[in-house]
Design an enzyme around this catalytic site. Structure first.
Site: not given
Ligand code: NAP
Length: 239
Positions: A17, A62, A85, A139, A166, A197
């Site tokens: 995202i 990070d 994010n 979320s 969250k 994702t």
């Molecule tokens: P994702 O594809 O796993 O992306 C997560 C991102 O966060 C990746 O770039 C990851 O880096 C990064 N990250 C994790 N720990 C970190 C740290 N300590 N410092 C810096 N970056 C870090 O997941 P996503 O679904 O896009 O999630 C994005 C946001 O949306 C999150 O906050 C998640 O909780 C929220 N969300 C997602 C959903 C869903 O259904 N997907 C629903 C509700 C909320 P790496 O590539 O290095 O791991």
């Protein structure tokens, strides 16, 4: 004279995202600071956006490591949009009776404390903007009301660490919005919805475009837009 392009920092923007938010804010004319904990992955993602004529710089960030947060902040002269994010779902998380304490610690450290730390570090630059926006990517799983609603479609999804992180992030949104109420800075929580994702092993039902839409809307709020809210594509969420 042309006005200076606005700058947006998106944490965890190398994929998922966050990457889509970066792409669309870049297309909207923002200079993009693409936060990534792994700089090589950040550079790769930035190269993809650059090929789409987006002005982008990868930034090692990070959010759990204060030294990278401080070092990143030191390179940013001014900032108009911060999208908190970056987030994790820990494999050792689970329902309240079995979630592992380590999962609670790791998840709160990233999803809640990390967002607070990045925001505090970036606030001096955001205060220089005429109308800054902070978007916390939350979320529906962080909604206390929905967690107790037996009719909610996701009521059976009980990952205590993730949901509590969250809910805590939402508290940050409300308190920070209150503290900054007399500034031009608006602070809101976005619920992306269940999005395909790596976070959910690509089981989500929405595209990243759909998952990014509410965060982008909140990043682009007009001056008469709200602050201290929690919303999804469908509209306001209960806290
Ligand atoms: P994702 O594809 O796993 O992306 C997560 C991102 O966060 C990746 O770039 C990851 O880096 C990064 N990250 C994790 N720990 C970190 C740290 N300590 N410092 C810096 N970056 C870090 O997941 P996503 O679904 O896009 O999630 C994005 C946001 O949306 C999150 O906050 C998640 O909780 C929220 N969300 C997602 C959903 C869903 O259904 N997907 C629903 C509700 C909320 P790496 O590539 O290095 O791991």
């Amino acid at each position: 004279m042309a006005s200076q392009p606005k700058t947006a920092l998106i944490t965890g923007a190398n994929k998922g995202i966050g990457f889509e938010v970066a792409r669309q804010l870049g297309k909207a004319g923002f200079t993009i600071l693409l936060g990534a904990r792994n700089l090589a992955l950040g550079e790769q993602a930035a190269a993809t956006l650059r090929a789409e004529q987006i002005d982008v710089r990868a930034l090692e960030l990070d959010i759990t490591r204060p030294e990278t947060v401080a070092a990143a902040a030191a390179t940013i002269p001014s900032l108009d949009v911060l999208v908190n994010n970056a987030g994790i779902a820990d494999p050792a998380d689970g329902p309240p009776t079995t979630t592992q304490i380590g999962a609670l610690e790791r998840t709160l450290r990233t999803n809640f404390i990390g967002a607070v730390a990045v925001t505090q570090a970036m606030l001096p630059m955001l205060r220089k903007s005429a109308a800054a926006r902070i978007v916390n990517v939350s979320s529906g799983l962080g909604s206390l009301t929905l967690n107790g609603d037996l009719a909610w479609q996701h009521v059976g999804v009980k990952f205590l660490a993730y949901s509590a992180s969250k809910a805590a992030l939402n508290m940050f949104t409300v308190q920070l919005a209150y503290e900054l109420r007399d500034t031009g800075i608006k602070v809101n929580s976005a619920d992306p919805g269940y999005t395909k994702t790596d976070l959910n092993h690509n089981r989500g039902t929405q595209t990243v475009e759909q998952g990014a839409a509410e965060a982008i809307r909140l990043a682009l709020l007009p001056d008469d837009g709200p602050t201290g809210t929690f919303s999804a594509n469908e509209g306001p969420n209960p806290w």
